[in-house]
Design a protein around this motif. Structure first.
Motif, short mmCIF file in Angstrom:
data_model
loop_
_atom_site.label_atom_id
_atom_site.label_comp_id
_atom_site.label_asym_id
_atom_site.label_seq_id
_atom_site.Cartn_x
_atom_site.Cartn_y
_atom_site.Cartn_z
N LEU A 6 -71.32 12.10 25.15
CA LEU A 6 -70.61 12.59 23.97
C LEU A 6 -69.25 13.14 24.39
CD1 LEU A 6 -73.52 14.39 22.06
CD2 LEU A 6 -72.61 12.08 21.72
N VAL A 7 -68.19 12.60 23.80
CA VAL A 7 -66.83 12.97 24.17
C VAL A 7 -66.01 13.23 22.92
CG1 VAL A 7 -66.93 11.59 26.28
CG2 VAL A 7 -65.99 10.57 24.19
N ASP A 8 -64.87 13.85 23.09
CA ASP A 8 -63.89 13.98 22.01
C ASP A 8 -62.92 12.81 22.13
OD1 ASP A 8 -65.03 16.30 21.05
OD2 ASP A 8 -63.77 17.61 22.26
N ARG A 9 -63.02 11.89 21.18
CA ARG A 9 -62.17 10.70 21.22
C ARG A 9 -60.84 11.01 20.56
NH1 ARG A 9 -65.03 7.09 18.08
NH2 ARG A 9 -63.59 7.27 16.31
N PRO A 10 -59.72 10.76 21.26
CA PRO A 10 -58.41 11.04 20.67
C PRO A 10 -58.02 9.98 19.65
CG PRO A 10 -58.13 10.00 22.80
CD PRO A 10 -59.62 10.22 22.63
N GLN A 11 -57.05 10.31 18.81
CA GLN A 11 -56.49 9.30 17.93
C GLN A 11 -55.84 8.23 18.80
OE1 GLN A 11 -54.10 10.46 14.41
NE2 GLN A 11 -52.52 9.09 15.20
N CYS A 12 -56.00 6.98 18.42
CA CYS A 12 -55.45 5.92 19.26
C CYS A 12 -54.97 4.76 18.40
CB CYS A 12 -56.47 5.44 20.27
SG CYS A 12 -58.00 4.82 19.52
N THR A 13 -54.14 3.92 19.02
CA THR A 13 -53.62 2.73 18.37
C THR A 13 -54.11 1.52 19.12
OG1 THR A 13 -51.62 3.92 17.69
CG2 THR A 13 -51.52 1.51 17.67
N ASP A 14 -54.69 0.56 18.41
CA ASP A 14 -55.21 -0.62 19.10
C ASP A 14 -54.10 -1.62 19.39
OD1 ASP A 14 -54.75 -2.19 16.77
OD2 ASP A 14 -56.74 -1.72 15.98
N ALA A 15 -54.46 -2.71 20.04
CA ALA A 15 -53.48 -3.70 20.48
C ALA A 15 -52.77 -4.39 19.32
CB ALA A 15 -54.15 -4.74 21.38
N LYS A 16 -53.35 -4.34 18.10
CA LYS A 16 -52.73 -4.96 16.93
C LYS A 16 -51.92 -3.97 16.10
CE LYS A 16 -56.33 -8.50 16.52
NZ LYS A 16 -57.36 -9.11 15.64
N GLY A 17 -51.83 -2.72 16.58
CA GLY A 17 -51.05 -1.72 15.88
C GLY A 17 -51.83 -0.86 14.91
N GLY A 18 -53.13 -1.10 14.79
CA GLY A 18 -53.95 -0.29 13.89
C GLY A 18 -54.23 1.09 14.47
N THR A 19 -54.28 2.10 13.61
CA THR A 19 -54.51 3.47 14.04
C THR A 19 -55.95 3.87 13.77
OG1 THR A 19 -52.20 4.07 13.59
CG2 THR A 19 -53.81 5.88 13.76
N HIS A 20 -56.56 4.58 14.74
CA HIS A 20 -57.95 5.01 14.62
C HIS A 20 -58.01 6.52 14.82
CE1 HIS A 20 -59.30 0.79 14.81
NE2 HIS A 20 -58.25 0.65 15.60
N ALA A 21 -58.69 7.18 13.88
CA ALA A 21 -58.71 8.63 13.86
C ALA A 21 -59.48 9.19 15.04
CB ALA A 21 -59.34 9.12 12.55
N ALA A 22 -59.13 10.43 15.39
CA ALA A 22 -59.85 11.14 16.44
C ALA A 22 -61.26 11.47 15.95
CB ALA A 22 -59.10 12.41 16.80
N ALA A 23 -62.17 11.70 16.89
CA ALA A 23 -63.56 12.01 16.54
C ALA A 23 -64.12 13.00 17.55
CB ALA A 23 -64.40 10.76 16.50
N HIS A 24 -64.89 13.96 17.05
CA HIS A 24 -65.52 14.97 17.91
C HIS A 24 -66.97 14.58 18.19
CE1 HIS A 24 -66.55 18.84 19.61
NE2 HIS A 24 -67.49 19.03 18.69
N ASN A 25 -67.39 14.75 19.45
CA ASN A 25 -68.76 14.43 19.86
C ASN A 25 -69.16 13.00 19.50
OD1 ASN A 25 -69.37 16.77 21.20
ND2 ASN A 25 -70.57 17.68 19.54
N ALA A 26 -68.29 12.08 19.82
CA ALA A 26 -68.58 10.66 19.61
C ALA A 26 -69.10 10.06 20.92
CB ALA A 26 -67.32 9.92 19.17
N MET A 27 -69.96 9.06 20.82
CA MET A 27 -70.42 8.39 22.04
C MET A 27 -69.24 7.69 22.72
SD MET A 27 -74.13 6.78 21.01
CE MET A 27 -74.06 5.68 22.44
N PHE A 28 -69.22 7.75 24.04
CA PHE A 28 -68.10 7.19 24.78
C PHE A 28 -67.89 5.72 24.46
CE2 PHE A 28 -66.72 4.69 28.45
CZ PHE A 28 -65.45 5.21 28.62
N ASN A 29 -68.97 4.94 24.39
CA ASN A 29 -68.78 3.50 24.20
C ASN A 29 -68.29 3.14 22.80
OD1 ASN A 29 -71.20 3.99 22.88
ND2 ASN A 29 -72.18 2.11 23.57
N GLU A 30 -68.30 4.10 21.88
CA GLU A 30 -67.78 3.83 20.54
C GLU A 30 -66.25 3.78 20.53
OE1 GLU A 30 -69.48 6.72 17.96
OE2 GLU A 30 -71.48 5.79 17.96
N SER A 31 -65.62 4.29 21.59
CA SER A 31 -64.16 4.18 21.68
C SER A 31 -63.74 2.73 21.69
CB SER A 31 -63.65 4.88 22.94
OG SER A 31 -63.96 6.26 22.93
N TYR A 32 -64.47 1.92 22.40
CA TYR A 32 -64.16 0.49 22.49
C TYR A 32 -64.43 -0.20 21.15
CZ TYR A 32 -64.18 -4.32 24.16
OH TYR A 32 -63.94 -5.66 24.33
#
Length: 380
Positions: A144-170
């Protein structure tokens, strides 16, 4: 004397008088290939496309054919808000194994049914200055990690998340979000990214002729289609994939036990690649290259043959005896035994050591959750 138009082109770099001539009007006999000709042939195949399967614990590195390799521009997706790149020649590589059921993976099973994917395996590989040693840190997918807000390779933005599973970042934002999460968690700049899918991994092991490992206990896991008696085995691709994916057949049945098997397999694989002689067998080299490059996705900085050759050449001196492989320090989540929590103080010891290009301290992993599968698999 005029040039002899009957003479062949010879070997580049040899004097003209070293070339065979026709004598007495008889046809020239074809000589068997010399060692030098064989070497030149091998060089030609290598120039056509070299793919290396490197032996750093991160699990896995590939030389490639240009037309097969998929690339992702991580630098463009993440921008400038990233940790500083080291200036001492050391490098960090994030290596992911994808559990997608898309394409050839559908027949293998596991992962998601909709063609999306998660990072089933994650390793942070630190190549030390001088490229003679490597430190590898496996990241449990269920952390369980704190996932930061990020932008994917196509320019889409993904919100930050608290206590998310690590593999859900991908699964949320692909490679770019996985890299962003790792950099946020560790404070380390990921210089490169490599991803391999299940189907490609299986074919690669088969192309290599299998990988030899020794099991100290019986492993029987119907879910990963693996049934091995204690002893030494040469695993084919299907068995190797079962080994690196099994979690119910060893230890406490957790992802931590699976990680220990993955680390042992990577060491066995690294040593075997050094001894199978792919560079003296052009056909084997080409077949391995073709298979590997169809299975791998890399960051755009490694998206050319020349870049990968130079990168792999800098890693060829690293054997399993020069690898330190650990699991990121975690403890089981009291609220959910199927999840783990980062031991932040101990993990920080690892990140600080790697940032300073120092060995990983043994104290960083003492007293942490292990999965109880240590010593079940080793190289013979």
């Amino acid at each position: 004397m005029p040039a002899d138009s009957t003479r062949g082109p010879g070997i580049p770099g040899e004097p003209d008088d070293a070339r065979p001539r026709r004598r007495g009007g008889r046809g020239r006999r074809r000589k068997p290939p010399t060692g030098r000709r064989r070497a030149l042939t091998a060089m030609a195949w290598t120039a056509a496309g070299i793919v290396v399967l490197g032996g750093t614990g991160a699990g896995f590195l590939y030389f490639k054919l240009n037309g097969n390799l998929r690339t992702i521009d991580i630098n463009q997706a993440l921008g400038r808000d990233r940790p500083t790149k080291a200036d001492n020649g050391s490098e960090n590589i994030l290596v992911l194994g994808s559990d997608s059921r898309a394409g050839g993976n559908r027949k293998i099973g596991g992962g998601t049914n909709d063609g999306s994917a998660r990072s089933d395996t994650a390793m942070i590989v630190h190549v030390y200055e001088g490229h003679k040693r490597a430190g590898v840190v496996s990241v449990p997918r269920d952390t369980l990690v704190d996932r930061p807000q990020c932008t994917d390779a196509k320019g889409g933005t993904h919100a930050a998340a608290h206590n998310a599973m690590f593999n859900e970042s991908y699964s949320a934002g692909g490679a770019a979000c996985a890299v962003k999460t790792v950099e946020s968690m560790t404070g380390l700049r990921m210089d490169h990214y490599l991803e391999v899918d299940f189907s490609g991994f299986r074919k690669l092991v088969d192309e290599l002729g299998g990988v030899q490992v020794t099991t100290t206990k019986n492993i029987d896991d119907p879910r990963s289609h693996l049934d091995l008696a204690a002893g030494t085995h040469t695993l084919d691709g299907r068995q190797a994939l079962g080994l690196v994916r099994t979690r119910h057949g060893v230890g406490d049945g957790s992802d931590l036990g699976r990680i220990q098997l993955q680390q042992a397999f990577v060491k066995a694989l690294a040593d075997q690649v050094k001894h199978i002689g792919v560079f003296t067998n052009p056909k084997k080299l080409y077949d391995l290259a073709d298979t590997a490059t169809k299975a791998v996705t890399a960051d755009s900085d490694l998206g050319s043959v020349n870049s990968l050759i130079a990168f792999a050449d800098g890693l060829k001196g690293i054997s399993s005896s020069h690898m330190t492989m650990v699991t990121m320090p975690v403890q089981y989540d009291p609220a959910n035994p199927n999840r783990v929590l980062v031991e932040k103080a101990k993990a920080q010891q690892i990140w600080t050591a790697l940032r300073n290009d120092r060995p990983i301290p043994k104290s960083a992993t003492q007293g942490t959750a292990t999965g109880k599968a240590s010593g079940v698999v080793s190289a013979p």
